[in-house]
Design an enzyme around this catalytic site. Structure first.
Site, PDB file in Angstrom:
ATOM      1  N   HIS A  11       0.828  -1.204   0.000  1.00 38.57           N
ATOM      2  CA  HIS A  11       0.000   0.000   0.000  1.00 38.57           C
ATOM      3  C   HIS A  11       0.866   1.260   0.000  1.00 38.57           C
ATOM      4  O   HIS A  11       2.037   1.241   0.380  1.00 38.57           O
ATOM      5  CB  HIS A  11      -0.955   0.017   1.192  1.00 38.57           C
ATOM      6  CG  HIS A  11      -0.264   0.130   2.522  1.00 38.57           C
ATOM      7  ND1 HIS A  11       0.297   1.306   2.985  1.00 38.57           N
ATOM      8  CD2 HIS A  11      -0.051  -0.786   3.485  1.00 38.57           C
ATOM      9  CE1 HIS A  11       0.813   1.121   4.175  1.00 38.57           C
ATOM     10  NE2 HIS A  11       0.628  -0.147   4.500  1.00 38.57           N
ATOM     11  N   GLU A  86      -1.759  -7.042   7.789  1.00 41.80           N
ATOM     12  CA  GLU A  86      -0.422  -6.822   8.321  1.00 41.80           C
ATOM     13  C   GLU A  86      -0.233  -7.632   9.607  1.00 41.80           C
ATOM     14  O   GLU A  86      -1.193  -8.085  10.233  1.00 41.80           O
ATOM     15  CB  GLU A  86      -0.224  -5.319   8.581  1.00 41.80           C
ATOM     16  CG  GLU A  86       1.130  -4.926   9.156  1.00 41.80           C
ATOM     17  CD  GLU A  86       2.335  -5.312   8.288  1.00 41.80           C
ATOM     18  OE1 GLU A  86       2.604  -6.531   8.155  1.00 41.80           O
ATOM     19  OE2 GLU A  86       3.020  -4.422   7.782  1.00 41.80           O
TER      20      GLU A  86
END
Length: 199
Positions: A11, A86
């Protein structure tokens, strides 16, 4: 033998990326520069793929920063999955490494416990499931995985048969792309940390 590639897209930049805060569950939005890099990363992905065929599979983490990156990159996400989330930093969420080292000298996410969060082995097990799925889908087309820094580095290690902690040896900047493939049946990191065009 699969001829298609697996692309990892991290990202774009967030405020916590800039400050170095561990960002797992917290939904931090992209900065303006993060949005710019996500658009550029999408253009680069299209050029790297060199194909007008849609990917066989596009998976994204459910965090807004990943989904927004996918959107700005022009990707149609096939599935949103926690498998690409994550690393869960537990009690260290939002802290920087220097702050954590005030409590635990020499602490590193790759080798030390994360109270209330995931172990490296647990993150590695998640990565192994993603790798298995990507390998299966790769037989019919390219695969794109949109996720995060630490977890993507674990994916890189897992792809080449290394434990999660081996991810420390790889870098992947915000908006960066890695390409996974193989050479005569041996798993290979074809490209690593390719910056968006105009980075």
């Amino acid at each position: 033998m699969a001829t298609h590639a697996v692309y990892l897209l991290r990202h774009g930049q967030t405020e916590w990326t800039v400050s170095g805060q561990h960002t797992g569950r917290t939904d931090v939005p992209l900065t303006a520069d993060g949005e710019r890099r996500a658009r550029l990363a999408g253009k680069l992905l299209r050029e790297m793929r060199g194909s007008t065929e849609p990917p066989a599979l596009v998976l994204s983490s459910p965090r807004t920063r990943a989904l927004r990156t996918a959107e700005l990159a022009g990707l149609t996400v096939t599935e949103v999955t926690e498998a690409l989330a994550e690393w869960d930093y537990g009690e260290y969420e939002g802290l920087t490494t220097p702050e954590i080292r005030e409590r635990v000298p020499g602490w590193r996410v790759w080798t030390h416990p994360v109270p209330g969060g995931e172990t490296a082995a647990e993150v590695g097990a998640r990565a192994a499931g993603v790798v298995d799925r990507a390998r299966a889908a790769r037989s019919t087309g390219d695969v794109i995985l949109v996720g995060h820094g630490h977890f993507s580095r674990v994916l890189l290690a897992t792809w080449i048969g290394r434990p999660a902690g081996f991810g420390v040896h790889f870098g992947l900047e915000p908006g960066g792309i890695a390409v996974l493939g193989d050479e005569r049946g041996e798993p290979q990191i074809v490209r690593l940390n390719v910056p968006p065009i105009g980075f």
